[in-house]
Design an enzyme around this catalytic site. Structure first.
Site, short mmCIF file in Angstrom:
data_model
loop_
_atom_site.label_atom_id
_atom_site.label_comp_id
_atom_site.label_asym_id
_atom_site.label_seq_id
_atom_site.Cartn_x
_atom_site.Cartn_y
_atom_site.Cartn_z
CB THR A 64 3.05 -13.06 3.42
OG1 THR A 64 2.45 -13.51 1.99
CG2 THR A 64 3.40 -14.10 4.53
CG ASP A 65 3.87 -6.91 1.17
OD1 ASP A 65 3.61 -7.12 -0.10
OD2 ASP A 65 4.32 -5.76 1.73
CD1 TRP A 66 3.16 -10.61 -4.98
CD2 TRP A 66 1.91 -9.69 -3.27
NE1 TRP A 66 1.96 -10.65 -4.96
CE2 TRP A 66 1.22 -10.10 -4.15
CE3 TRP A 66 1.53 -8.76 -2.05
CZ2 TRP A 66 -0.27 -9.91 -4.05
CZ3 TRP A 66 0.16 -8.82 -2.35
CH2 TRP A 66 -0.55 -9.00 -3.19
#
Length: 143
Positions: free
Chosen positions: A97-99
């Site tokens: 995932t992205d943050w």
């Protein structure tokens, strides 16, 4: 440009992270966007760069986008992550995932997410892919 960049980067023992998979068209309100598009647009406009990155470049990681795609977050979208990325494109690497872009434990894991990167949850043990994932796996294992 994608393919030679990935190959050059990974020749130095650094894993490329191809992002943002997929249909990441709105940066400021990405967490509010739900993208609906035809399969033709998906395959002719949005996927060619990712296809090249995976199949020709051999990217070791792909980062899911913040937005939803056809009702499901990209990080837990079984159609995007299992059907297209893993099966159609043959991606064997790590999907992350992205943050703060993980929204569930089981749905994300079943869809094919491998790694949760950062979250607003302060206690690391309570991140979706920490103790909640361990508990879910143990529960399924003994059913």
């Amino acid at each position: 440009m994608t393919v030679p960049y990935i190959k050059a980067l990974q020749s130095k023992d650094v894993a490329a992270s191809v992002k943002h998979y997929l249909a990441n068209n709105e940066e400021r309100t990405g967490l509010k966007i739900d993208v609906y598009m035809s399969d033709r647009a998906l395959h002719e406009i949005y996927l060619p760069g990712f296809k090249a990155a995976v199949q020709e470049g051999g990217s070791l990681t792909v980062m899911a986008a913040y937005n939803k795609f056809r009702g499901d977050w990209c990080s837990e979208n079984e159609y995007l992550d299992r059907e297209i990325l893993r099966k159609e494109l043959g991606f064997k690497g790590v999907l992350m995932t992205d943050w703060n872009a993980t929204h569930s434990t089981l749905k994300a894991a079943v869809a094919g997410l491998d790694l949760e990167m950062g979250t607003e949850i302060k206690d690391y043990n309570e991140w979706y892919f920490a103790n909640p994932l361990i508990k879910a796996v143990k529960k399924v294992k003994y059913q």
